[in-house]
Design an enzyme around this catalytic site. Structure first.
Site, PDB file in Angstrom:
ATOM      1  N   LYS A  79     -31.000  74.309  -3.862  1.00 51.35           N
ATOM      2  CA  LYS A  79     -31.025  72.859  -4.005  1.00 51.35           C
ATOM      3  C   LYS A  79     -32.268  72.512  -4.800  1.00 51.35           C
ATOM      4  CE  LYS A  79     -28.350  69.529  -2.451  1.00 51.35           C
ATOM      5  NZ  LYS A  79     -26.925  69.652  -2.107  1.00 51.35           N
ATOM      6  N   ASP A 116     -26.127  65.399  -6.995  1.00 51.44           N
ATOM      7  CA  ASP A 116     -26.339  65.173  -5.560  1.00 51.44           C
ATOM      8  C   ASP A 116     -26.796  63.718  -5.446  1.00 51.44           C
ATOM      9  OD1 ASP A 116     -26.673  67.018  -2.930  1.00 51.44           O
ATOM     10  OD2 ASP A 116     -28.224  65.494  -2.890  1.00 51.44           O
ATOM     11  N   GLY A 180     -21.304  54.649   4.718  1.00 55.09           N
ATOM     12  CA  GLY A 180     -21.669  54.893   3.326  1.00 55.09           C
ATOM     13  C   GLY A 180     -20.440  54.839   2.429  1.00 55.09           C
ATOM     14  N   ALA A 238     -23.350  59.178   4.310  1.00 52.42           N
ATOM     15  CA  ALA A 238     -24.584  58.706   3.669  1.00 52.42           C
ATOM     16  C   ALA A 238     -25.602  59.847   3.741  1.00 52.42           C
ATOM     17  CB  ALA A 238     -25.065  57.433   4.342  1.00 52.42           C
ATOM     18  N   ALA A 260     -21.834  63.874   4.616  1.00 53.34           N
ATOM     19  CA  ALA A 260     -23.287  64.025   4.482  1.00 53.34           C
ATOM     20  C   ALA A 260     -23.684  65.472   4.775  1.00 53.34           C
ATOM     21  CB  ALA A 260     -24.003  63.073   5.435  1.00 53.34           C
TER      22      ALA A 260
END
Ligand code: PPY
Length: 349
Positions: A79, A116, A180, A238, A260
């Site tokens: 990431k 992302d 979200g 979210a 999420a």
């Protein structure tokens, strides 16, 4: 803090740099290259501290290793977090993305990225100016497969169907609350409405509220009420960490399936949910759709129809296996999901 965070992370490599032009920190965490090049999205947002950004990137990178390992995809987990100042203007942002692309190029294919939170396919086009070919999810105009959001939403819809099976409820008869309405929550709302389900959502962004509340006529709930709203299925779409020791006692859902990343604040929260009798569809299985479809189409030659098929088949089969294992072995569903990924990674029993 950095000491504790890094020592408890079992990843391979962390690249930290400061973008002096903007003051942003760029953190690239390569958690594992065991099963292939380490892939994972680029999250771009302001953080309250460098520690908070570091904690986020380390945890998210580990999640990506599990996400790719469980379905047997040939990628490791990574990431990137770009912790930006609040007031970055669009031109500075473009420059930052290009410099970030140069860093990706230097990693020479050990790191592959995609969108992302806070980044889009359009941003991937800019990053790819310097970082190609290691950038997934460019716009179709730039030769990419575009937005992963609808594919992630398809996986979440599949997960909601599978938890519905266990609750003895068709999706069309269920009450679903989506937290979200962004890149995944938005397309998910549209898919759920098409099933005839009773749907409500919460969202902090006014433009998205206007779209889904005013144009689509979907019931909206105040963001601070979403987790405690009575429903059959809660879909956290979210940010992470929402299923915590503090929040779990207030939940009034029967099951949870959302997109999420890192929904559980800690792994004990998986046990807390099980103790409350709430069926939890583990996040890294439920939300794999985007990463699976995009990497499949761009790196493994799948057509969009094959991508849909693989997402639906994998999410459904894996969740059924996880729910069966959890029930027969008396463990929580998140532990059962980790076990599948660890098996692929040759870890554990
Ligand atoms: C994720 O699934 O959380 C991602 O990191 C996004 C992503 C999207 C496309 C390719 C690889 C990763």
């Amino acid at each position: 803090m950095i000491d504790g965070l890094l020592t408890s992370w079992d990843g391979e490599r962390l690249v930290v740099s400061r973008d002096h032009e903007t003051g942003a920190w760029i953190l690239i965490a390569l958690h594992s290259t065991q099963l292939g090049p380490a892939a994972g999205g680029t999250r771009m947002k302001p953080y309250p501290s460098l520690d908070a950004a570091l904690e986020d990137v380390l945890r998210l990178s580990e999640g990506m290793t599990y996400k790719f390992a469980a379905p047997g995809l040939p990628f490791g987990g990574a990431k990137a977090v770009i912790a930006v100042p609040d007031n970055l203007n669009p031109e500075e942002r473009q420059g930052l993305l290009r410099r970030y692309g140069e860093q990706i190029a230097q990693l020479d294919g050990t790191f592959l990225t995609g969108p992302d939170v806070g980044t889009s396919p359009e941003d991937m086009d800019v990053i790819a100016e310097t970082g190609a070919p290691h950038v997934f999810s460019r716009t179709p105009a730039a030769g990419g497969a575009g937005d992963p959001g609808p594919y992630t939403a398809l996986g979440v819809l599949t997960a909601i169907e599978v938890v519905g099976e266990r609750l003895g409820l068709g999706v069309g008869d269920a009450r679903i609350v989506v937290q979200g309405a962004g890149d995944v929550g938005g397309p998910l709302l549209e898919m759920l409405i098409a099933t005839g389900a009773s749907v409500a959502f919460s969202e902090i962004d006014e433009e998205l509220n206007r779209r889904y509340r005013d144009e689509w006529g979907i019931e909206s709930i105040a963001p601070d009420q979403a987790l405690a709203a009575p429903c059959d299925v809660l879909a956290p779409c979210a940010l992470g960490g929402v299923l915590s020791q503090e929040a779990i006692p207030y939940l009034r859902c029967r099951a949870i399936a959302g997109s999420a990343n890192n929904q559980l604040a800690t792994s004990s929260d998986g046990v807390r949910l099980a103790d409350r009798g709430i069926l939890y569809a583990p996040d890294f299985v439920t939300n794999v759709g985007g990463a699976m479809a995009i990497s499949g189409m761009e790196a493994l030659g799948w057509s969009p129809a094959e991508a849909d098929h693989h997402v639906r088949t994998y999410v459904a089969a894996t969740l059924r296996a996880i729910f069966d294992t959890a029930a027969s072995e008396g463990i929580d569903t998140a532990a059962a999901a980790r076990r599948i990924a660890e098996h692929r990674l040759g870890k554990g029993g």
